[in-house]
Design an enzyme around this catalytic site. Structure first.
Site, PDB file in Angstrom:
ATOM      1  N   ASP A  41       0.836  -1.203   0.000  1.00 47.33           N
ATOM      2  CA  ASP A  41       0.000   0.000   0.000  1.00 47.33           C
ATOM      3  C   ASP A  41       0.872   1.255   0.000  1.00 47.33           C
ATOM      4  O   ASP A  41       1.664   1.460   0.926  1.00 47.33           O
ATOM      5  CB  ASP A  41      -0.884  -0.031   1.255  1.00 47.33           C
ATOM      6  CG  ASP A  41      -2.135   0.798   1.117  1.00 47.33           C
ATOM      7  OD1 ASP A  41      -2.058   1.877   0.516  1.00 47.33           O
ATOM      8  OD2 ASP A  41      -3.181   0.382   1.611  1.00 47.33           O
ATOM      9  N   ASP A  42       0.753   2.083  -1.024  1.00 48.68           N
ATOM     10  CA  ASP A  42       1.472   3.363  -1.117  1.00 48.68           C
ATOM     11  C   ASP A  42       2.979   3.185  -1.323  1.00 48.68           C
ATOM     12  O   ASP A  42       3.764   4.022  -0.867  1.00 48.68           O
ATOM     13  CB  ASP A  42       1.227   4.229   0.126  1.00 48.68           C
ATOM     14  CG  ASP A  42      -0.165   4.819   0.184  1.00 48.68           C
ATOM     15  OD1 ASP A  42      -1.004   4.465  -0.660  1.00 48.68           O
ATOM     16  OD2 ASP A  42      -0.429   5.636   1.092  1.00 48.68           O
ATOM     17  N   CYS A  79      -6.197   3.423  -3.761  1.00 46.46           N
ATOM     18  CA  CYS A  79      -6.267   2.114  -3.122  1.00 46.46           C
ATOM     19  C   CYS A  79      -7.501   1.294  -3.503  1.00 46.46           C
ATOM     20  O   CYS A  79      -7.383   0.193  -4.044  1.00 46.46           O
ATOM     21  CB  CYS A  79      -6.178   2.270  -1.609  1.00 46.46           C
ATOM     22  SG  CYS A  79      -6.985   3.728  -0.949  1.00 46.46           S
ATOM     23  N   ARG A  83      -7.879  -2.146  -6.026  1.00 48.41           N
ATOM     24  CA  ARG A  83      -8.248  -3.459  -5.491  1.00 48.41           C
ATOM     25  C   ARG A  83      -9.460  -4.031  -6.220  1.00 48.41           C
ATOM     26  O   ARG A  83      -9.556  -5.254  -6.415  1.00 48.41           O
ATOM     27  CB  ARG A  83      -8.493  -3.340  -3.985  1.00 48.41           C
ATOM     28  CG  ARG A  83      -7.212  -3.092  -3.230  1.00 48.41           C
ATOM     29  CD  ARG A  83      -7.407  -2.502  -1.838  1.00 48.41           C
ATOM     30  NE  ARG A  83      -6.235  -1.734  -1.483  1.00 48.41           N
ATOM     31  CZ  ARG A  83      -5.105  -2.254  -0.979  1.00 48.41           C
ATOM     32  NH1 ARG A  83      -5.033  -3.544  -0.730  1.00 48.41           N
ATOM     33  NH2 ARG A  83      -4.073  -1.492  -0.719  1.00 48.41           N
ATOM     34  N   LYS A 134      -5.470  -6.240   4.214  1.00 46.17           N
ATOM     35  CA  LYS A 134      -6.406  -5.183   3.859  1.00 46.17           C
ATOM     36  C   LYS A 134      -7.434  -5.711   2.861  1.00 46.17           C
ATOM     37  O   LYS A 134      -7.157  -6.628   2.085  1.00 46.17           O
ATOM     38  CB  LYS A 134      -5.636  -4.005   3.253  1.00 46.17           C
ATOM     39  CG  LYS A 134      -6.484  -2.771   2.959  1.00 46.17           C
ATOM     40  CD  LYS A 134      -5.625  -1.590   2.535  1.00 46.17           C
ATOM     41  CE  LYS A 134      -6.463  -0.373   2.169  1.00 46.17           C
ATOM     42  NZ  LYS A 134      -5.639   0.802   1.830  1.00 46.17           N
ATOM     43  N   HIS A 136     -10.757  -3.344   1.632  1.00 47.52           N
ATOM     44  CA  HIS A 136     -11.141  -2.116   0.931  1.00 47.52           C
ATOM     45  C   HIS A 136     -11.997  -2.403  -0.310  1.00 47.52           C
ATOM     46  O   HIS A 136     -11.894  -1.728  -1.326  1.00 47.52           O
ATOM     47  CB  HIS A 136      -9.901  -1.292   0.546  1.00 47.52           C
ATOM     48  CG  HIS A 136     -10.053   0.158   0.911  1.00 47.52           C
ATOM     49  ND1 HIS A 136      -9.011   1.055   0.894  1.00 47.52           N
ATOM     50  CD2 HIS A 136     -11.135   0.870   1.303  1.00 47.52           C
ATOM     51  CE1 HIS A 136      -9.432   2.246   1.267  1.00 47.52           C
ATOM     52  NE2 HIS A 136     -10.717   2.162   1.520  1.00 47.52           N
ATOM     53  N   HIS A 216       1.592   2.330   3.982  1.00 48.17           N
ATOM     54  CA  HIS A 216       0.585   3.397   4.112  1.00 48.17           C
ATOM     55  C   HIS A 216       0.708   4.072   5.476  1.00 48.17           C
ATOM     56  O   HIS A 216       1.043   3.429   6.468  1.00 48.17           O
ATOM     57  CB  HIS A 216      -0.804   2.766   3.964  1.00 48.17           C
ATOM     58  CG  HIS A 216      -1.931   3.730   3.808  1.00 48.17           C
ATOM     59  ND1 HIS A 216      -2.398   4.508   4.845  1.00 48.17           N
ATOM     60  CD2 HIS A 216      -2.722   4.027   2.744  1.00 48.17           C
ATOM     61  CE1 HIS A 216      -3.424   5.239   4.423  1.00 48.17           C
ATOM     62  NE2 HIS A 216      -3.629   4.974   3.153  1.00 48.17           N
ATOM     63  N   ASP A 341      -0.635  -0.739  -4.824  1.00 50.55           N
ATOM     64  CA  ASP A 341      -1.955  -0.253  -5.237  1.00 50.55           C
ATOM     65  C   ASP A 341      -1.910   1.124  -5.890  1.00 50.55           C
ATOM     66  O   ASP A 341      -2.823   1.506  -6.619  1.00 50.55           O
ATOM     67  CB  ASP A 341      -2.936  -0.248  -4.060  1.00 50.55           C
ATOM     68  CG  ASP A 341      -2.506   0.637  -2.904  1.00 50.55           C
ATOM     69  OD1 ASP A 341      -1.374   1.147  -2.910  1.00 50.55           O
ATOM     70  OD2 ASP A 341      -3.308   0.806  -1.961  1.00 50.55           O
ATOM     71  N   ASN A 342      -0.855   1.900  -5.630  1.00 52.33           N
ATOM     72  CA  ASN A 342      -0.689   3.222  -6.236  1.00 52.33           C
ATOM     73  C   ASN A 342       0.715   3.687  -5.920  1.00 52.33           C
ATOM     74  O   ASN A 342       1.462   3.018  -5.208  1.00 52.33           O
ATOM     75  CB  ASN A 342      -1.721   4.226  -5.715  1.00 52.33           C
ATOM     76  CG  ASN A 342      -1.942   4.182  -4.218  1.00 52.33           C
ATOM     77  OD1 ASN A 342      -3.005   3.761  -3.754  1.00 52.33           O
ATOM     78  ND2 ASN A 342      -0.950   4.586  -3.440  1.00 52.33           N
ATOM     79  N   LYS A 386       0.308   9.625  -5.585  1.00 53.39           N
ATOM     80  CA  LYS A 386      -0.967   8.936  -5.397  1.00 53.39           C
ATOM     81  C   LYS A 386      -2.144   9.898  -5.592  1.00 53.39           C
ATOM     82  O   LYS A 386      -2.064  11.068  -5.217  1.00 53.39           O
ATOM     83  CB  LYS A 386      -1.009   8.367  -3.968  1.00 53.39           C
ATOM     84  CG  LYS A 386      -2.345   7.814  -3.503  1.00 53.39           C
ATOM     85  CD  LYS A 386      -2.248   7.406  -2.048  1.00 53.39           C
ATOM     86  CE  LYS A 386      -3.587   6.974  -1.470  1.00 53.39           C
ATOM     87  NZ  LYS A 386      -3.468   6.598  -0.036  1.00 53.39           N
TER      88      LYS A 386
END
Length: 528
Positions: A41-42, A79, A83, A134, A136, A216, A341-342, A386
């Site tokens: 994540d991130d 995010c 997903r 995670k 989401h 993240h 994710d980004n 992001k």
């Protein structure tokens, strides 16, 4: 181990039979592989050692060196849309997981009935599906086809989550100082599922989706990991970015000019109260390092130390998961895909339990974010961050490893690939036909052919998030941040988007903008 985990007995005879079953299957290319899909994540383009970073990621580096690295892999820039695309194979708008005018959509949108997740299709080929980390997405993991799940919903508290679920059942809140750490807990559950699979489902292939919440924000890290990077970032963001750029070029990842730092581009959302709460060390622009005060330099260097520590810990925990795959003799015929994710985030905010300025940075009582100075470094050599759809927001690593089928003769792939390609790829290697009862064909393609060599087809890929929009057709990219005019780039020569050709080629701009609009209309029609 997870405080709520159920310890499983080791059945040596079962594992011995597993070894015979798996090892004897390698000669048969038709044997469906296991699939381990890992999302972080991130994480920015240059945040791994094998993508140019100084951060220690030996397990992922070995994975990349024995497998392949994609240099032009894209996500959606955020995010939850990523997903949705990852597990459905659609652009997020078509499945109502990014904003579509006139219908309930976006982060709280409900997927249409036809927007099924990968496990629903993989079960047709006998796969068991597991989820750790995670989510989401709308719905719960077991409701949408997974057989086991640890769902860590509270990603604002790495040491003491208040909301998390095991097999869709809510678990008690974790108190502080219990020894819990989110990244380790996610790996613990993944290993638990793999052990159970080896003991009880030896004849079935597995699909395991491991979704780490790190790196993240908040920047919460373990003290021993922080200590490894103390002082490493005291030289500042310009120095670290330049060092990464040298390594990126030496690795052959990007052969084009590096972008300039956009000094006035700050966080995507203003939170002035957070800046005040974080104190005089915080700054929300990537100004020259030498312009900072001594207090600001120390504060900023500490934030990157925490970011590095979180990534280092992800790599350590992946090492434990990889060791489990080897122990159960599943390593050779497991397709591993690792992605983000980004791009890295320029956000600065304070949420959840707030920020105690007196608390040790990285501890449970602190709440720090990476911010635009260091996210510019993490996204080296690209522009922006992001939520935006310039390369810095949407271009991140993709590592693919599958010893039974991928040989490390050529570790780089320059094919354009996108998160919408992941589901078609997994269905392809699993021998599962693409879904037919859907309102439009899947926009992605299987990447399996590119596992052997670059294919370089002329593809179209499309983006829209919060008014930020882009389309790539072959090597040409048309992009605009919300409220700004279209920009045009030839990515074959200019991956970092340094030379806007829009005024020189207005006809191409018009044609690509028309194509963008047609694709947008298609997404809206599918979402109805």
């Amino acid at each position: 181990m997870l405080p709520f985990a159920i310890s499983l007995p080791r059945r040596l005879l079962t594992l011995g039979l597993l070894a015979l079953t798996v090892s004897s299957s390698f000669a048969d290319d038709r044997t469906p592989p296991n699939v381990l899909l890992v999302m972080v994540d991130d994480l920015g383009f240059s945040d791994l050692g094998c993508y140019g970073s100084e951060i220690e990621t030996p397990h992922l580096d070995r994975l990349a060196n024995a497998g392949i690295r994609y240099t032009q892999f894209y996500n959606t820039g955020r995010c939850w849309p990523t997903r949705a695309s990852l597990l459905t194979g659609f652009y997020p708008h078509a499945v109502r997981r990014d904003q579509v005018p006139g219908i309930k959509s976006g982060g709280r949108g409900q997927r249409p009935e036809w927007g099924k997740l990968l496990p629903s299709y993989l079960s047709q080929a006998g796969y068991r599906s597991y989820h750790s980390g995670k989510w989401h997405l709308d719905g719960k993991p077991l409701q949408t086809g997974f057989d086991r799940s640890y769902y860590l919903q509270d990603q604002g508290r790495f040491f003491s989550p208040q909301t998390h679920f095991k097999d869709d059942v809510k678990l008690p809140a974790i108190p502080r100082d219990s020894g819990f750490y989110g990244t380790t807990a996610i790996a613990d559950h993944a290993i638990e599922c793999l052990q159970e699979h080896a003991e009880e489902h030896v004849d079935a292939p597995f699909f395991h989706y491991v979704a780490f919440t790190a790196p993240h924000f908040p920047l919460h890290a373990l003290p021993e990991d922080i200590a490894k990077y103390e002082g490493r970032y005291d030289e500042g963001w310009e120095v670290v970015r330049a060092e990464r750029w040298k390594r990126i070029q030496a690795l052959g990842l990007v052969n084009a000019p590096i972008s300039d730092v956009e000094r006035q581009l700050g966080p995507p959302y203003p939170f002035p109260d957070a800046i005040e709460q974080l104190g005089p060390g915080e700054i929300n622009r990537p100004v020259p390092w030498d312009d900072l005060t001594a207090e600001q330099k120390q504060f900023q260097a500490t934030k990157m130390t925490l970011h590095a520590a979180m990534i280092d810990r992800v790599d350590q925990e992946l090492g434990r998961i990889f060791a489990q795959l080897r122990e159960m003799n599943a390593w050779e015929n497991t397709l591993i895909l690792f992605l983000s994710d980004n791009g890295a985030s320029a956000e600065i905010m304070v949420r959840n339990d707030g920020h105690d300025p007196q608390a040790a940075p990285g501890s449970a009582a602190s709440y720090l974010c990476l911010g635009p100075g260091w996210s510019t470094v993490s996204n080296t050599p690209f522009r922006r961050h992001k939520t935006l759809v310039h390369e810095g927001g949407i271009s991140t690593p993709l590592i693919v490893h599958w010893p039974a089928r991928i040989k490390a003769d050529d570790p780089l792939r320059h094919d354009v690939a996108h998160v919408v390609d992941i589901s078609p790829t997994i269905l392809d290697v699993a021998g599962v036909p693409l879904p037919s009862e859907i309102p439009m064909p899947l926009p992605g393609r299987s990447l399996q052919a590119s596992f052997s060599a670059d294919q370089n087809p002329s593809l179209t890929r499309w983006w829209l998030h919060e008014g930020n929009r882009a389309i790539r057709i072959g090597d040409w990219k048309l992009v605009a941040s919300s409220g700004e005019a279209w920009e045009l780039y030839d990515l074959a020569k200019d991956r970092a988007e340094t030379n806007d050709l829009a005024k020189q080629d207005p006809q191409r701009v018009s044609e690509m903008a028309d194509k963008w609009e047609r694709l947008w209309q298609q997404q809206q029609a599918a979402a109805q």
